[in-house]
Motif scaffolding. Sequence first.
Motif, PDB file in Angstrom:
ATOM      1  N   ALA A 272      48.157   0.428  37.911  1.00  0.00           N
ATOM      2  CA  ALA A 272      48.455   1.882  37.650  1.00  0.00           C
ATOM      3  C   ALA A 272      48.840   2.195  36.152  1.00  0.00           C
ATOM      4  O   ALA A 272      48.489   3.371  35.725  1.00  0.00           O
ATOM      5  CB  ALA A 272      49.593   2.171  38.637  1.00  0.00           C
TER       6      ALA A 272
ATOM      7  N   TYR B 142      44.633   2.303  35.000  1.00  0.00           N
ATOM      8  CA  TYR B 142      43.535   3.187  35.790  1.00  0.00           C
ATOM      9  C   TYR B 142      44.177   4.146  36.812  1.00  0.00           C
ATOM     10  O   TYR B 142      45.322   3.791  37.137  1.00  0.00           O
ATOM     11  CB  TYR B 142      42.752   2.120  36.461  1.00  0.00           C
ATOM     12  N   ASP B 143      43.474   5.189  37.007  1.00  0.00           N
ATOM     13  CA  ASP B 143      44.004   6.274  37.802  1.00  0.00           C
ATOM     14  C   ASP B 143      43.233   6.415  39.263  1.00  0.00           C
ATOM     15  O   ASP B 143      43.639   7.171  40.088  1.00  0.00           O
ATOM     16  CB  ASP B 143      44.067   7.688  37.286  1.00  0.00           C
TER      17      ASP B 143
ATOM     18  N   SER C 274      49.960  10.503  42.579  1.00  0.00           N
ATOM     19  CA  SER C 274      48.508  10.906  41.720  1.00  0.00           C
ATOM     20  C   SER C 274      47.504  10.139  41.515  1.00  0.00           C
ATOM     21  O   SER C 274      46.455  10.595  40.872  1.00  0.00           O
ATOM     22  CB  SER C 274      49.323  11.560  40.478  1.00  0.00           C
ATOM     23  N   HIS C 275      47.387   8.995  42.330  1.00  0.00           N
ATOM     24  CA  HIS C 275      46.321   8.051  42.120  1.00  0.00           C
ATOM     25  C   HIS C 275      45.239   8.220  43.262  1.00  0.00           C
ATOM     26  O   HIS C 275      45.625   8.820  44.608  1.00  0.00           O
ATOM     27  CB  HIS C 275      46.605   6.820  42.071  1.00  0.00           C
TER      28      HIS C 275
ATOM     29  N   HIS D  93      54.474   7.143  37.872  1.00  0.00           N
ATOM     30  CA  HIS D  93      53.132   6.405  37.022  1.00  0.00           C
ATOM     31  C   HIS D  93      52.407   7.574  36.476  1.00  0.00           C
ATOM     32  O   HIS D  93      51.800   8.345  37.189  1.00  0.00           O
ATOM     33  CB  HIS D  93      52.212   5.657  38.036  1.00  0.00           C
TER      34      HIS D  93
ATOM     35  N   VAL E  18      49.786   8.145  34.639  1.00  0.00           N
ATOM     36  CA  VAL E  18      48.388   8.204  34.271  1.00  0.00           C
ATOM     37  C   VAL E  18      47.662   9.653  34.800  1.00  0.00           C
ATOM     38  O   VAL E  18      46.881  10.066  33.683  1.00  0.00           O
ATOM     39  CB  VAL E  18      47.424   7.381  35.140  1.00  0.00           C
ATOM     40  N   ARG E  19      48.005  10.256  36.029  1.00  0.00           N
ATOM     41  CA  ARG E  19      47.487  11.517  36.276  1.00  0.00           C
ATOM     42  C   ARG E  19      48.385  12.434  36.469  1.00  0.00           C
ATOM     43  O   ARG E  19      49.637  12.367  36.763  1.00  0.00           O
ATOM     44  CB  ARG E  19      46.665  11.365  37.707  1.00  0.00           C
TER      45      ARG E  19
END
Length: 287
Positions: free
Chosen positions: A32, A35-36, A76-77, A279, A281-282
């Motif tokens: 995480a 990458y998303d 959000s992944h 997390h 990322v997104r």
Amino acid sequence: MRYGSALREEVRSPGTTPLIGIYDMYSASVAARHYDGFFVSGFGFAASHYGLPDIGFIAWPDMVAFVERLRPAFPSHHLLVDIDDGYVDPEVACHVVRRLERIGASGVVLEDQKRPRRCGHADGKQVLPLEEYLEKLNLVLESRQDLVVVARTDATEEDDILRRAEALAGTDADVILVDGVRSVEWIRRIRKVVGGKPLLFNQIAGGKSPRLSLSELTELECQAAIYSTPCLFAAHAAIDAALADLKQSDGRLPELAPSGGIGVRRSTELLEKNIGGHHPVREPMTA
């Protein structure tokens, strides 16, 4: 925005969407940071959960329970889930798809193998009659509401590969995967028969497919790529090396590097992010 819609939009955006294979909560926590999108890999899950090869041992309640743990920690992944052959029966496949969608999976991959099944890059694969697989696939498609469905063929005979890829592209499946594809030329041939349907490419270390970059896959018009095992194989190598060093040093732990070493503090900091799904990322999505 729902999870399926978010993944569908991502796959149809410019470039090739990478989905990284994770096999437990710790590997997902590390992935995480980079990458998303996750691929809940059957190979990795069979290895980590059962200590067995990817030849059909996975029980669907175990896979569902794993996704139930993943989604709250990574709200959000993207979560694309390998459901093998749908656990044999079409009724079971449909039930699993509905369960996974309710708990927040983004999509599933449904293959056309028959038992005993094999990893997509192994020898000895056998496939169901096309009509039988299409019946199962269409029932799964009718069972989902928003979930992305990847239709996968494990055909190995050249004529059958193209026949099945074209037939899968004619369904309401969102994405097509021909697993174990052996060359760039074959990617181009498959691309032609599936028309405008998004294409997914699966590459695995030591597998049958060529090693290709995301830029190369974009040029080949592959809209998504799954990386089933980099986390699993890296962990294998790192654990083996660390324990060999520990044995050689008579059980004395190595000195922890101030900048790059992993110790209790950095590990705890990583895992603390899972408490509230922090997390970054997104942007968060709603189920």
